[in-house]
Structures are given as structure tokens and as C-alpha cells.
Design a protein around this motif. Structure first.
Motif, PDB file in Angstrom:
ATOM      1  N   PRO A 297       0.756  -1.309  -0.197  1.00  0.00           N
ATOM      2  CA  PRO A 297      -0.167  -0.011  -0.152  1.00  0.00           C
ATOM      3  C   PRO A 297       0.811   1.242  -0.148  1.00  0.00           C
ATOM      4  O   PRO A 297       0.435   2.197  -0.599  1.00  0.00           O
ATOM      5  CB  PRO A 297      -0.859  -0.139   1.299  1.00  0.00           C
ATOM      6  CG  PRO A 297      -0.854  -1.748   1.409  1.00  0.00           C
ATOM      7  CD  PRO A 297       0.586  -2.150   1.190  1.00  0.00           C
ATOM      8  N   LEU A 298       2.005   1.222   0.686  1.00  0.00           N
ATOM      9  CA  LEU A 298       2.650   2.467   0.778  1.00  0.00           C
ATOM     10  C   LEU A 298       3.530   2.696  -0.491  1.00  0.00           C
ATOM     11  O   LEU A 298       3.732   3.888  -1.024  1.00  0.00           O
ATOM     12  CB  LEU A 298       4.062   2.352   1.862  1.00  0.00           C
ATOM     13  CG  LEU A 298       3.436   2.504   3.238  1.00  0.00           C
ATOM     14  CD1 LEU A 298       4.387   2.198   4.184  1.00  0.00           C
ATOM     15  CD2 LEU A 298       2.909   3.790   3.563  1.00  0.00           C
ATOM     16  N   ILE A 299       4.017   1.469  -1.062  1.00  0.00           N
ATOM     17  CA  ILE A 299       4.681   1.716  -2.584  1.00  0.00           C
ATOM     18  C   ILE A 299       3.520   2.039  -3.496  1.00  0.00           C
ATOM     19  O   ILE A 299       3.922   2.773  -4.435  1.00  0.00           O
ATOM     20  CB  ILE A 299       4.934   0.174  -2.903  1.00  0.00           C
ATOM     21  CG1 ILE A 299       6.157  -0.324  -1.925  1.00  0.00           C
ATOM     22  CG2 ILE A 299       5.870   0.130  -4.174  1.00  0.00           C
ATOM     23  CD1 ILE A 299       6.661  -1.878  -2.126  1.00  0.00           C
ATOM     24  N   LYS A 300       2.409   1.824  -3.441  1.00  0.00           N
ATOM     25  CA  LYS A 300       1.607   2.228  -4.374  1.00  0.00           C
ATOM     26  C   LYS A 300       1.339   3.681  -4.334  1.00  0.00           C
ATOM     27  O   LYS A 300       1.346   4.424  -5.240  1.00  0.00           O
ATOM     28  CB  LYS A 300      -0.044   1.496  -4.226  1.00  0.00           C
ATOM     29  CG  LYS A 300      -0.803   1.946  -5.558  1.00  0.00           C
ATOM     30  CD  LYS A 300      -2.264   1.192  -5.362  1.00  0.00           C
ATOM     31  CE  LYS A 300      -3.163   1.557  -6.276  1.00  0.00           C
ATOM     32  NZ  LYS A 300      -4.428   0.783  -6.419  1.00  0.00           N
ATOM     33  N   GLN A 301       1.382   4.396  -3.127  1.00  0.00           N
ATOM     34  CA  GLN A 301       1.374   5.651  -2.873  1.00  0.00           C
ATOM     35  C   GLN A 301       2.473   6.313  -3.509  1.00  0.00           C
ATOM     36  O   GLN A 301       2.689   7.241  -4.065  1.00  0.00           O
ATOM     37  CB  GLN A 301       1.468   5.824  -1.437  1.00  0.00           C
ATOM     38  CG  GLN A 301       1.459   7.532  -1.016  1.00  0.00           C
ATOM     39  CD  GLN A 301       1.321   7.806   0.466  1.00  0.00           C
ATOM     40  OE1 GLN A 301       1.205   6.860   1.290  1.00  0.00           O
ATOM     41  NE2 GLN A 301       1.752   8.918   0.912  1.00  0.00           N
ATOM     42  N   ALA A 302       3.777   5.417  -3.486  1.00  0.00           N
ATOM     43  CA  ALA A 302       4.955   5.960  -4.189  1.00  0.00           C
ATOM     44  C   ALA A 302       4.908   6.251  -5.652  1.00  0.00           C
ATOM     45  O   ALA A 302       5.919   6.881  -6.171  1.00  0.00           O
ATOM     46  CB  ALA A 302       6.181   5.285  -3.691  1.00  0.00           C
ATOM     47  N   GLU A 303       3.968   5.481  -6.091  1.00  0.00           N
ATOM     48  CA  GLU A 303       3.679   5.680  -7.470  1.00  0.00           C
ATOM     49  C   GLU A 303       3.745   7.191  -8.089  1.00  0.00           C
ATOM     50  O   GLU A 303       4.067   7.152  -9.443  1.00  0.00           O
ATOM     51  CB  GLU A 303       2.659   4.740  -8.049  1.00  0.00           C
ATOM     52  CG  GLU A 303       2.715   3.160  -7.813  1.00  0.00           C
ATOM     53  CD  GLU A 303       1.761   2.206  -8.511  1.00  0.00           C
ATOM     54  OE1 GLU A 303       1.080   2.781  -9.170  1.00  0.00           O
ATOM     55  OE2 GLU A 303       1.618   1.278  -7.921  1.00  0.00           O
ATOM     56  N   LYS A 304       2.990   7.815  -7.222  1.00  0.00           N
ATOM     57  CA  LYS A 304       2.846   9.147  -7.578  1.00  0.00           C
ATOM     58  C   LYS A 304       3.472  10.323  -6.711  1.00  0.00           C
ATOM     59  O   LYS A 304       3.337  11.341  -6.799  1.00  0.00           O
ATOM     60  CB  LYS A 304       1.207   9.585  -7.445  1.00  0.00           C
ATOM     61  CG  LYS A 304       0.665   8.590  -8.746  1.00  0.00           C
ATOM     62  CD  LYS A 304      -0.718   8.854  -8.540  1.00  0.00           C
ATOM     63  CE  LYS A 304      -1.752   8.324  -9.737  1.00  0.00           C
ATOM     64  NZ  LYS A 304      -3.132   8.377  -9.598  1.00  0.00           N
ATOM     65  N   ASP A 305       3.967   9.696  -5.624  1.00  0.00           N
ATOM     66  CA  ASP A 305       4.570  10.400  -4.469  1.00  0.00           C
ATOM     67  C   ASP A 305       6.144  10.543  -4.201  1.00  0.00           C
ATOM     68  O   ASP A 305       6.507   9.486  -3.891  1.00  0.00           O
ATOM     69  CB  ASP A 305       3.821  10.059  -3.336  1.00  0.00           C
ATOM     70  CG  ASP A 305       4.233  10.975  -2.120  1.00  0.00           C
ATOM     71  OD1 ASP A 305       5.105  11.620  -2.175  1.00  0.00           O
ATOM     72  OD2 ASP A 305       3.181  11.285  -0.949  1.00  0.00           O
ATOM     73  N   ASP A 306       6.855  11.580  -4.738  1.00  0.00           N
ATOM     74  CA  ASP A 306       8.140  11.440  -4.611  1.00  0.00           C
ATOM     75  C   ASP A 306       8.815  11.437  -3.267  1.00  0.00           C
ATOM     76  O   ASP A 306       9.933  10.419  -3.172  1.00  0.00           O
ATOM     77  CB  ASP A 306       8.612  12.847  -5.157  1.00  0.00           C
ATOM     78  CG  ASP A 306       8.366  12.811  -6.765  1.00  0.00           C
ATOM     79  OD1 ASP A 306       8.258  11.905  -7.441  1.00  0.00           O
ATOM     80  OD2 ASP A 306       8.678  14.051  -7.229  1.00  0.00           O
ATOM     81  N   LYS A 307       8.208  12.044  -2.273  1.00  0.00           N
ATOM     82  CA  LYS A 307       8.827  11.697  -0.705  1.00  0.00           C
ATOM     83  C   LYS A 307       8.446  10.303  -0.493  1.00  0.00           C
ATOM     84  O   LYS A 307       9.507   9.773   0.183  1.00  0.00           O
ATOM     85  CB  LYS A 307       7.902  12.800   0.030  1.00  0.00           C
ATOM     86  CG  LYS A 307       8.353  12.793   1.286  1.00  0.00           C
ATOM     87  CD  LYS A 307       9.826  13.158   1.598  1.00  0.00           C
ATOM     88  CE  LYS A 307      10.245  13.474   3.071  1.00  0.00           C
ATOM     89  NZ  LYS A 307      10.355  12.296   3.788  1.00  0.00           N
TER      90      LYS A 307
END
Length: 489
Positions: free
Chosen positions: A465-475
Motif C-alpha cells: 500500500p505504501l509503494i502504491k502511494q509512491a507511484e505518484k509521491d516523490d517523498k
């Protein structure tokens, strides 16, 4: 004759160019005076260096022993002008891939504006696949199709003697408003080619990173061609162009070993990189002979590329005995049916997994290639590829977003299906973005999965779930890569 080759390298990555160094060395061996103008180390290209992004998203490890590169601050075109004035070449040769076309045209146009009488010939993969489009450019005088060693040598000999150059096999020529188109010529017999002369290039090309360390690396070939017919590759077109000649050729073991010993000693090489399309496609008897001679006479680590179907236990044992550091295996896509139907790679998941297990069993590192954003692909198929990478657990790997390369069957499919418009193609395909428009797999989703692919293959599933967020979130991306690297070190 005085020949100036221009090495067009816009990704700021050091490495001797295999094809151009072979051609330039052959021409020099035939008695011509050869110099190279190299664009690699101009500071403007270092800003968008491809390796920077790949390190950012985790694909590449930070180099432990970096070598400081001396970048060139002066204007490239001004330096080229001075080079031409000082060297006074009789002809300029530019060997290019499609990705270099736009910049190469800029260079060619500049030369014609400042030195209108100086002949310019384009060669390499792009002009070979699109000779008609290339020869019609106003500031290109000639095109070499296919391998250039024999054709370009004949061209120079005829130019030197003032003879007719309009009937040379492998050379297209513009003369008096007319285009003379000739059939492709003979491909090179590898044992006839001289050992590469890397003195024509900057010594900075000796240093390349591998697996987090910098080495003095020599890029070499034991063979040219490939026995496979993957749908995304241009090899099929090149093979068809040279028929009935046999496109897949190998050096004799004696000649290959002689070249390697010479290069090792002259350039203090620490590791060789075999750029053969499929290193292990050699028959077992030839590989046994090569392995025995390599151990006795060369005896330094090396790495290369191969197809999973070419892997066998005996071959991996031989690699271990030779001192192979790493072999890269093409996984490409983790969905077996998709891989077979769309990519024309008739290898099962079981065969791929077994290949990696054999390398692990015998203590040789295995790396991997993969692609996402392929025509007809979906997010679910990308996760099949992620699962395959997790299962095979390669030491290192390179994953790229699919590019519709000229001469490939898959490019034709992309055009037919409306995924790609060739009329707007400038052949510049950024490393971290897709040029396809597919309703079932939007570009933004492909690009997000590319930047997080490494994390999906390395971190526990509870992190997904955190990696999916990182698909669009640079930080989020930066934090997760740091977290993994901290544990990895």
C-alpha cells in the motif's frame, strides 16, 4: 583518406562504442587516418544523465568507489568546428541509433552550413532500417546500410582514387540530384577484423559501474547476431536483410582469446563485458574450448547477456570455472502466455526459474532484464512480472518501459492497434515515460509502476500500500528506497 567519426552519446554514460570502435579500427587498419569527435563528456548531457534516475528509484546501487568525470564546459559545436578545421577530414561519418537522430541531424546541419563541401555519411541501426528517410535529408550525402567495415572501406578507396562511388554495395549516394540505391553488402567475417583500438577515444570510457563498484571494463564481442526472434527486437529485420548470409557469426576461439589478452594487457582491463546478444547460444564444444583457453590465458572476471533457453548446468559450470562474475538473463515479462503470444518468447516460467536456480547453485550471480508497458499489457500482467522477479531474485537488474523500436514486429502491432502514431515519432523515448496510448493501461500508471518496480520486487508485501502511494509521491518513493538501502547495506 582522413576520416572523422562522430560518436553521438547523449546519455553521459561512459563506454567504448562496440560498433563504432570496430569500424574505426578497421578503417585505420586499412591505412586511413582516423579521428573521433566524442560527445559523451559534454556537461550539458550530464544534467539529465540516465543513471541518476535509475539510482533514485533503486535499480542501481550507489557506486562505492566513484571515479570523477572531467566534463567539458566549452560549446560542443564550437569544439566540433575547431576539430574539423584542425584535422581537415575528407569525410565525416556519423553512426547512430534512432534515439540519437535529432541531435545527429543538428550536428550534420551545422557541418553543412560551415563546411558545405565536406561529405557526410550516416550509418548505424537507424539509417539501416530507414535508409530512404535518411538519404532524403538535405544535409546528408550518403548512407551506409548494414555493417560498415567492408562497404565503407570500399567507399574510401574509390574516393581516394577518384572512381565512381554510385555502385558500392551497402552504400546509398546522392549525386547530381539523383539517389543511387545499392543492395546491402557482405557482412563482416569476425576473424578479419583487427583488435579494437580504443586509443581513439577518451580513456574515461574505461571506467563503468557494475553492481555498486567502478571497474576498468572492456566491452567486447565473441559473436554477432542472435538465434531468437523476439517480437520487440530489430534483429529479425537485420537477419532478413542479409539473407542468404548467416547473420549469427562467431570469432574463432583462437582469435577471440588473442584479442582479449591484447586488450587486457594494453588497457589494464579488470573485467570484460561480452555484448553478444546471447553469450551461451554457442554450442557446448565451442564453449568448452573457449572456457579452457580463457582460464589459462585471460583469467579475469567478465559478465554478459543470455537467453534462459541457452542456460544448462554444464554451461553454468563452465562460466564458474572461467571466473564469470554475472550473467544477465532476459525475463522480459512474467506472464507465460503473454510472453509467448505477444513477445514470441517460447520459454516457460519453469525454465526461467530453473535458469536462475542453476546460477545460484554454482555461485555465479544472475542479473535480469524486464519490460513493462508492453502493447496489450495490464496492471495485472505487470504484477506477474513483479512476482517473477521476486521468485527469481536476481542480483541486479534493469527494467525499462517498452519502446517501439524500428524494425520490430511489435512496433507494427502498436501502429496497427492505434497505440502509437508513427507520424509524430521523433525517436526520442525518455527512459522513464511511455510513448504508447492504451486505454487499459494509462501512461501515468505505467510510469508509476516503473518508478516503484524495484520496491515491489524487494520489500515485503505488507509494504505494497505504501509503494502504491509512491507511484505518484516523490517523498514516499525516496523514503522507501532509503529504507531498503539501509537494510541492504
Amino acid at each position: 583518406m582522413k576520416v572523422l567519426f562522430i560518436y553521438v552519446n547523449t546519455v553521459a554514460r561512459a563506454a567504448f562504442p562496440l560498433g563504432l570502435s570496430s569500424l574505426a579500427s578497421y578503417i585505420k587498419h586499412k591505412g586511413h587516418e582516423v579521428e573521433v569527435f566524442d560527445t559523451t563528456f559534454y556537461k550539458d548531457f550530464a544534467v539529465n544523465k540516465r543513471d541518476n534516475f535509475r539510482e533514485k528509484v533503486g535499480f542501481y546501487r550507489k557506486v562505492e568507489n566513484p571515479i570523477e568525470i572531467n566534463y567539458i564546459d566549452t560549446p560542443l559545436l564550437d569544439d566540433l568546428n575547431k576539430k574539423i578545421q584542425d584535422f581537415k577530414p575528407d569525410i565525416v561519418g556519423i553512426s547512430i541509433l534512432s534515439a540519437h537522430l535529432q541531435f545527429s541531424l543538428k550536428i550534420s546541419k551545422y557541418i553543412k552550413e560551415h563546411f558545405p563541401a565536406l561529405p557526410i555519411i550516416f550509418g548505424g541501426l537507424h539509417p539501416t532500417l530507414l535508409p530512404e528517410e535518411t538519404i532524403k535529408v538535405d544535409f546528408i550525402d550518403m548512407v551506409c546500410i548494414g555493417e560498415g567495415e567492408y562497404a565503407f572501406t570500399e567507399l574510401l578507396e574509390k574516393l581516394d582514387k577518384g572512381e565512381d562511388i554510385t555502385k558500392i554495395k551497402g552504400i546509398w549516394v546522392k549525386k547530381n540530384g539523383k539517389i543511387f540505391r545499392n543492395e546491402i553488402g557482405a557482412i563482416a567475417k569476425l576473424d578479419t577484423l583487427p583488435v579494437p583500438d580504443w586509443d581513439m577515444f577518451s580513456p574515461q570510457h574505461l571506467f563503468s559501474p557494475l553492481d555498486g563498484r567502478m571497474y576498468r571494463i572492456g566491452p567486447v564481442e565473441f559473436s554477432r547476431g542472435c538465434p531468437y526472434s523476439c517480437a520487440y527486437c530489430s534483429i529479425n529485420s537485420l537477419r532478413d536483410m542479409v539473407r542468404p548470409q548467416k547473420y549469427l557469426r562467431r570469432k574463432s576461439v583462437e582469435r577471440a582469446i588473442s584479442d582479449l589478452v591484447y586488450l587486457k594487457n594494453k588497457y589494464n582491463i579488470e573485467m570484460f563485458y561480452f555484448l553478444d546478444e546471447t553469450f551461451l547460444s554457442s554450442d557446448i564444444d565451442a564453449l568448452r574450448k573457449f572456457a579452457d583457453a580463457y582460464k589459462k590465458e585471460v583469467n579475469i572476471p567478465f559478465y554478459g547477456l543470455t537467453h534462459p533457453l541457452s542456460v544448462s548446468e554444464e554451461k553454468v559450470k563452465l562460466l564458474k570455472e572461467m571466473g564469470c562474475y554475472l550473467m544477465t538473463i532476459g525475463i522480459e515479462c512474467g506472464n507465460e502466455q503473454f510472453r509467448k503470444k505477444v513477445l514470441n518468447r517460447n520459454v516457460t516460467n519453469e525454465q526461467i526459474i530453473k535458469a536462475f536456480e542453476l546460477f545460484r547453485k554454482h555461485g555465479v550471480y544472475a542479473s535480469a532484464f524486464g519490460m513493462i508497458g508492453l502493447p496489450y499489457e495490464t496492471r495485472e500482467i505487470t504484477f506477474d512480472t513483479i512476482e517473477m522477479f521476486r521468485r527469481c531474485n536476481p542480483r541486479t537488474y534493469a527494467v525499462g518501459i517498452y519502446k517501439p523500436f524500428l524494425g520490430s514486429k511489435l512496433r507494427d502491432i502498436c501502429i496497427k492497434e492505434g497505440f502509437f502514431n508513427p507520424l509524430s515519432d521523433n525517436y526520442i523515448y525518455p527512459d522513464n515515460s511511455s510513448v504508447l496510448n492504451m486505454p487499459q493501461f494509462p501512461k501515468e500508471e505505467i510510469e508509476g509502476l516503473y518508478r516503484t518496480f524495484f520496491l515491489y520486487t524487494k520489500l515485503p508485501r505488507e509494504k505494497f500500500p505504501l509503494i502504491k502511494q509512491a507511484e505518484k509521491d516523490d517523498k514516499a518513493l525516496e523514503d522507501l528506497v532509503k529504507e531498503y538501502r539501509a537494510k541492504d547495506n
